[in-house]
Design an enzyme around this catalytic site. Structure first.
Site, PDB file in Angstrom:
ATOM      1  N   HIS A 372       0.556  -1.309   0.076  1.00 23.15           N
ATOM      2  CA  HIS A 372       0.082   0.050  -0.131  1.00 23.15           C
ATOM      3  C   HIS A 372       0.714   1.251   0.027  1.00 23.15           C
ATOM      4  CE1 HIS A 372      -3.762   1.792   0.037  1.00 23.15           C
ATOM      5  NE2 HIS A 372      -4.437   1.229   0.761  1.00 23.15           N
ATOM      6  N   TYR A 486     -13.676   5.431   9.816  1.00 25.10           N
ATOM      7  CA  TYR A 486     -12.922   6.149   8.865  1.00 25.10           C
ATOM      8  C   TYR A 486     -13.482   5.583   7.434  1.00 25.10           C
ATOM      9  CZ  TYR A 486      -8.647   6.477   6.191  1.00 25.10           C
ATOM     10  OH  TYR A 486      -7.342   7.089   5.371  1.00 25.10           O
ATOM     11  N   SER A 488     -12.233   5.887   3.238  1.00 30.09           N
ATOM     12  CA  SER A 488     -11.435   6.412   2.496  1.00 30.09           C
ATOM     13  C   SER A 488     -11.907   7.094   1.394  1.00 30.09           C
ATOM     14  CB  SER A 488     -10.386   5.195   2.124  1.00 30.09           C
ATOM     15  OG  SER A 488      -9.472   5.712   1.140  1.00 30.09           O
ATOM     16  N   THR A 499      -5.506  10.291  -0.296  1.00 27.86           N
ATOM     17  CA  THR A 499      -6.691  10.208   0.274  1.00 27.86           C
ATOM     18  C   THR A 499      -6.826  11.170   1.104  1.00 27.86           C
ATOM     19  OG1 THR A 499      -5.883   8.765   1.842  1.00 27.86           O
ATOM     20  CG2 THR A 499      -6.639   7.551  -0.368  1.00 27.86           C
TER      21      THR A 499
END
EC number: 2.3.1.21
Length: 658
Positions: A372, A486, A488, A499
């Site tokens: 990532h 959360y 994204s 992001t």
């Protein structure tokens, strides 16, 4: 202005527009070498993309306090409010001015790009579960094409076609079309390609099209995250022409591009993969791949030992390979098995540091598992969609195709690693840690069949807002509280955007959830519908703000990063327990939907959290949830289902069953 840029659009139809491309191609530009031949160069818009804005400090503080409101009692909220006031009028103001000045000096990038790379690459936790997600492909609609060898060959060829199309500038630029009838046309493309790239974004903007940042794409291929003490490095070698294949923990390489840059013939690739699939070598006693699942400092130290034990050239081959193809020797039983296998597997047959692993099981079940730090899935999703489309619509081989009579014993090289006792001990320790951790992870999924996007849009509700509201109701029903959540959101509409966070837990969702969960009989269906509409409207506003770079999370993160870099004592806003709590994301959520995706998933980001991958389809809603022992994923999904049933009942004017 721009709706959420989660890149949900299926890539445009066959993009072989009229007119030959107007740029020199690599020597290997024959038929079958490209996915498409865009008349607009791939990077045409990159130079003129707008810059990611730094929000005003007062807006960030206001948004931060709004997000804190549903999580704090009155006393805590007043304290946090005071910390914010002090920050805004004192050290925060100075840091903000310094950040703005620094940003003006670095117009080639965004204010978040450097700190975000730092955050990922400095993290010392294992990349497995903590960072790497997966996306699983739908099966090939033609069932006989799901044979492992056939699908592996077709997907590999399509992946290399993507690589060549990208590198030769023939891949359609990634554009978000608000009015496709006007902007996604050959007429527009023929015009825009003559607009200089320093101005091209403005030309697209005039017809309501938003080109997206493509700076992450170059790390898709030939790239690996290298473990280093305290901060890892990203490595790319775009000259390498070989593919890395893992099977039973053994490593194989062979060239998929020839010296002229042509794709090796599909029948040859098929022959080499067939050779690997029929190799009777046993699994290694000490599978090297476990090391990529280790703590990064431990792995960095062991990698140094590997290098000094005569494995430098083999490691270089692994790191520089175009990508890693993982061939698994067993079929997938169900969606839960699919998620576990594609998210972590047994640790022996993945190179977790590679920019991505393309995994294909015995029954043809396939997925992309990706590292990532280099990107946010923007490039991965485009690659994923194009590979699915190309490999299913224009497959390179058929199940009846005969492999070439290539001498794979010469062409395919098996990599052997020299292991010292210290390395063997390191691998054994990594395996024990890996196995113990994976035992703690639970994954479960839900398919809610009563309706989806079509029904919700008729009710004038945001489908995403309804899904998020279901998670809020579910957590309240299961645990009796509202927690940090959360979601994204891509900021790829800006140069080097990454992001931003949407904060779905709000005073509106809290009020609505309490009405549905605690006292449904006290409210009429009309009142419940009204509350849902308020939630939807506010969620839509948050989404729009986040996509435009107007959230609060990244701004506060960058100010904190700047304070640390300057050696300034951490301001009290960051020491406030409420700041720690809102960043302890018990509900971590992410959505994507595309005709190519079966499901996606990731692990929770905190030990007492849920990792929620979801998609609202036309007529159903899918949800894939992970948890550790501190939470119960199955029960959470039962509560999500109850929440969706209740909301659909309310929308149909029925009373809610308690």
């Amino acid at each position: 202005m721009v709706p959420r840029l989660l890149l949900r659009a299926w890539p445009r139809g066959p993009a072989v527009g009229p007119g030959a491309p107007s740029r020199p191609l690599s020597a290997g530009s024959g038929p079958g070498q490209y996915l498409q031949r865009s008349i607009v160069p791939t990077m045409h818009y990159q130079d003129s993309l707008p810059r990611l804005p730094i929000p005003k400090l007062e807006d960030t503080i206001r948004r931060y306090l709004s997000a804190q409101k549903p999580l704090l009692d009155d006393g805590q909220f007043r304290k946090t409010e005071q910390f914010c006031k002090n920050f805004e009028n004192g050290i925060g103001k100075e840091l903000h001015e310094q950040l703005v000045a620094q940003d003006k000096q670095n117009k080639h990038t965004s204010y978040i790009s450097g700190p975000w790379f730092d955050m990922y690459l400095s993290a010392r936790d294992s990349v497995v579960l903590n960072f790497n997600p997966f996306m699983a492909f739908n099966p090939d609609p033609k069932s006989e094409y799901n044979d492992q060898l056939t699908r592996a060959t077709n997907m590999t060829v399509s992946a290399i076609r993507f690589l060549k199309t990208l590198r030769d500038g023939l891949l359609e630029p990634e554009v978000f079309h608000l009015n496709p009838a006007k902007s996604d046309t050959d007429t527009f493309k023929r015009l825009i390609r003559f607009v200089p790239s320093s101005l091209s974004w403005y030309g697209a903007y005039l017809v309501n099209a938003y080109p997206l940042d493509m700076s992450q794409y170059f790390r898709l291929f030939n790239s690996t995250r290298l473990p280093k003490p305290s901060r890892d490095e990203l490595f790319t070698d775009d000259k390498a022409r070989h593919l890395l294949v893992l099977r039973k923990g053994n490593f194989y390489i062979f060239d998929v591009l020839d010296q002229d840059g042509n794709i090796v013939s599909p029948s040859e690739i098929q022959a080499h993969l067939k050779y690997i699939l029929s190799d009777s070598s046993p699994a290694p006693e000490f599978p090297l791949a476990y090391l990529t699942s280790e703590n990064r400092d431990i792995w960095a130290e062991l990698r140094q030992k590997l290098m000094s034990s005569g494995n430098e050239e083999s490691l270089r081959k692994v790191d520089s390979a175009v990508f890693c193809l993982c061939l698994d020797d067993f079929p997938i039983k169900d969606l839960v098995h699919l998620s576990h296998n594609m998210l972590h597997g047994d640790g022996t047959n993945r190179w977790f540091d590679k920019s991505f692993n393309l995994i294909i099981a015995k029954d043809g079940s396939a997925a992309v598992h990706f590292e990532h730090s280099w990107g946010d899935g923007v490039a991965v999703l485009r690659f994923f969609n194009e590979v699915f489309k190309d490999s299913t619509q224009i497959p390179a081989i058929t199940p009846q195709s005969q492999p070439a009579t290539a001498d794979s014993t010469v062409t395919v090289q098996k990599l052997n690693f020299k292991l010292t006792d210290a390395l063997k001990t390191g691998i054994t320790a990594a395996k024990e840690k890996f196995d113990a951790t994976m035992k703690t992870l639970t994954i479960d999924c839900l398919q809610f069949q009563r309706g989806g996007k079509e029904f919700l849009k008729k009710q004038k509700l945001s489908p995403d807002a309804v899904a998020q509201l279901a998670f809020q109701m579910a957590f309240l029903r299961q645990y009796g509280q509202t927690v940090a959540t959360y979601e994204s959101c891509s900021t790829a509409a800006f140069k080097h955007g990454r992001t931003e966070t949407i904060r779905p837990a709000s005073i509106y969702t809290k009020r609505c959830s309490e009405a549905f969960v605690r006292e449904p009989s006290r409210h009429s269906a009309g009142e419940l519908q009204q509350m849902m509409a308020e939630c939807s409207k506010y969620h839509g506003q948050l989404t729009k703000e986040a996509a435009m770079g107007q959230g609060f999370d990244r701004h506060l993160f960058a100010l904190r990063h700047l304070a640390a870099a300057k050696g300034i004592i951490l301001p009290e806003l960051y020491l406030d327990p409420a700041y720690g709590q809102i960043n302890h994301n018990v509900l971590s959520t992410s959505t994507l939907s595309s005709p190519a995706v079966n499901l996606g998933g990731f692990a929770p980001v905190v030990s007492d959290g849920f990792g929620v991958g979801y998609a609202v389809h036309g007529n159903w809603i899918g949800c894939n949830v992970s948890s550790y022992p501190g939470r119960n994923a199955r029960e959470f999904l039962q509560c999500v289902e109850k929440a969706l049933e209740d909301m659909f009942d309310a929308l149909e004017g029925k009373s809610i069953k308690s």
